[in-house]
Design an enzyme around this catalytic site. Sequence first.
Site, mmCIF file in Angstrom:
data_model
loop_
_atom_site.group_PDB
_atom_site.id
_atom_site.type_symbol
_atom_site.label_atom_id
_atom_site.label_comp_id
_atom_site.label_asym_id
_atom_site.label_seq_id
_atom_site.Cartn_x
_atom_site.Cartn_y
_atom_site.Cartn_z
ATOM 1 N N GLY A 1 0.792 -1.231 0.000
ATOM 2 C CA GLY A 1 0.000 0.000 0.000
ATOM 3 C C GLY A 1 0.828 1.286 0.000
ATOM 4 C CE1 TYR B 1 -8.816 4.217 8.306
ATOM 5 C CE2 TYR B 1 -10.054 6.117 7.538
ATOM 6 C CZ TYR B 1 -8.918 5.350 7.515
ATOM 7 O OH TYR B 1 -7.849 5.710 6.718
ATOM 8 C CE LYS C 1 -6.341 6.402 9.741
ATOM 9 N NZ LYS C 1 -4.933 6.004 9.864
HETATM 10 P P1 NAD Z 1 -3.061 -1.093 3.172
HETATM 11 O O1 NAD Z 1 -4.082 -1.990 3.789
HETATM 12 O O2 NAD Z 1 -2.839 -1.158 1.714
HETATM 13 O O3 NAD Z 1 -1.668 -1.250 3.928
HETATM 14 C C1 NAD Z 1 -1.610 -1.192 5.327
HETATM 15 C C2 NAD Z 1 -0.347 -1.907 5.775
HETATM 16 O O4 NAD Z 1 -0.357 -1.898 7.219
HETATM 17 C C3 NAD Z 1 -0.304 -3.384 5.338
HETATM 18 O O5 NAD Z 1 0.961 -3.687 4.799
HETATM 19 C C4 NAD Z 1 -0.587 -4.142 6.620
HETATM 20 O O6 NAD Z 1 0.036 -5.419 6.673
HETATM 21 C C5 NAD Z 1 -0.004 -3.189 7.665
HETATM 22 N N1 NAD Z 1 -0.564 -3.450 8.997
HETATM 23 C C6 NAD Z 1 -1.841 -3.700 9.335
HETATM 24 N N2 NAD Z 1 -1.926 -3.962 10.655
HETATM 25 C C7 NAD Z 1 -0.677 -3.856 11.159
HETATM 26 C C8 NAD Z 1 -0.114 -4.012 12.443
HETATM 27 N N3 NAD Z 1 -0.883 -4.350 13.502
HETATM 28 N N4 NAD Z 1 1.216 -3.833 12.599
HETATM 29 C C9 NAD Z 1 2.003 -3.506 11.536
HETATM 30 N N5 NAD Z 1 1.533 -3.353 10.284
HETATM 31 C C10 NAD Z 1 0.207 -3.531 10.102
HETATM 32 O O7 NAD Z 1 -3.505 0.401 3.589
HETATM 33 P P2 NAD Z 1 -3.077 1.814 2.954
HETATM 34 O O8 NAD Z 1 -4.202 2.299 2.126
HETATM 35 O O9 NAD Z 1 -1.721 1.731 2.391
HETATM 36 O O10 NAD Z 1 -3.107 2.692 4.274
HETATM 37 C C11 NAD Z 1 -1.931 3.144 4.925
HETATM 38 C C12 NAD Z 1 -2.349 4.222 5.925
HETATM 39 O O11 NAD Z 1 -2.944 5.320 5.216
HETATM 40 C C13 NAD Z 1 -3.386 3.756 6.937
HETATM 41 O O12 NAD Z 1 -3.117 4.316 8.195
HETATM 42 C C14 NAD Z 1 -4.676 4.305 6.376
HETATM 43 O O13 NAD Z 1 -5.650 4.489 7.366
HETATM 44 C C15 NAD Z 1 -4.196 5.612 5.794
HETATM 45 N N6 NAD Z 1 -5.060 6.188 4.785
HETATM 46 C C16 NAD Z 1 -5.336 5.522 3.638
HETATM 47 C C17 NAD Z 1 -6.178 6.097 2.710
HETATM 48 C C18 NAD Z 1 -6.501 5.400 1.418
HETATM 49 O O14 NAD Z 1 -7.377 5.880 0.723
HETATM 50 N N7 NAD Z 1 -5.868 4.315 1.069
HETATM 51 C C19 NAD Z 1 -6.745 7.358 2.954
HETATM 52 C C20 NAD Z 1 -6.445 8.016 4.135
HETATM 53 C C21 NAD Z 1 -5.592 7.421 5.046
#
Ligand code: NAD
Length: 257
Positions: A17, A156, A160
Amino acid sequence: MERLNGKVALITGSASGLGRVAAELFAREGAKVVVADVIDGGDAVRAIGAAGGIATYVHCDVTNEDSVTAAVAHAVDTHGSLDVIYNNAGVMLSDDDNPVTTPLETYERTMDINVKGVLLGCRAAIPVMQRQGHGSIVNVASFVAHMGAATPQVAYTASKGAVLAMTREIAVIYARQGIRANALCPGPVMTPLLAKFLSDDAKRERRLVHIPMGRFGAPEEIAQGALFLASDESSWMTGQSLVIDGGITAAYVTPEG
Ligand code: NAD
């Protein structure tokens, strides 16, 4: 000139991600990167190595204090310092909904990973940064820390909001010690996290209506913000929220109505 030359950056949740894309960008900009994740980060480390960068993987569950402490110790022991911690790991669970129907277990798991995980990352990194006299903390919140979402995801959103508030307080506490803390607030980006939540066309279209630019973000567009906050380019910036969201939080009505 590489923007993170000589710096060591630990990124949680960077096996996939947004975190993985940031890990690759940070390494291209000269950082030694620690890929810390519950899933295997071997692919990310190999990709960084193949591109000429330096990275190591450490298994890390951000909800477990010993695990996070060990990940920070790995960064210092292997690479010599910890200049940046990018607390990126987070989840958005598929049964996260409104306050009446969201299972309490979903609420608790979301808060455990998204809020306690960020706290533990800061708790482990700050003493190292105090000894060094410098450090940059980047905590991932979301645009939903600023706005209510029409697609309910109450746990969620609460998590945040907590990350944003906690980041401001950490920034104030350590501002005189050379440690900066900022929150990165992405809008929707099509990573596995969002793809699972916006699982059908109707949900995706519902979300797109609210984005003035009319498209989801690309992971690189978020990583560039993280790079700025991690680097010395943001040296007089702390306690802030950097929103990268295609205009969502600026809009009252979008061009599509
Ligand atoms: P994703 O699910 O693609 O990746 C998340 C990663 O976190 C994964 O590799 C997973 O294995 C790891 N993870 C989960 N639980 C864990 C734990 N307990 N310990 C260590 N690692 C752990 O998600 P993403 O979209 O890449 O999101 C990354 C961050 O960005 C998150 O905090 C998410 O809330 C935030 N975010 C994402 C978006 C979006 O649209 N994708 C928007 C706003 C914020």
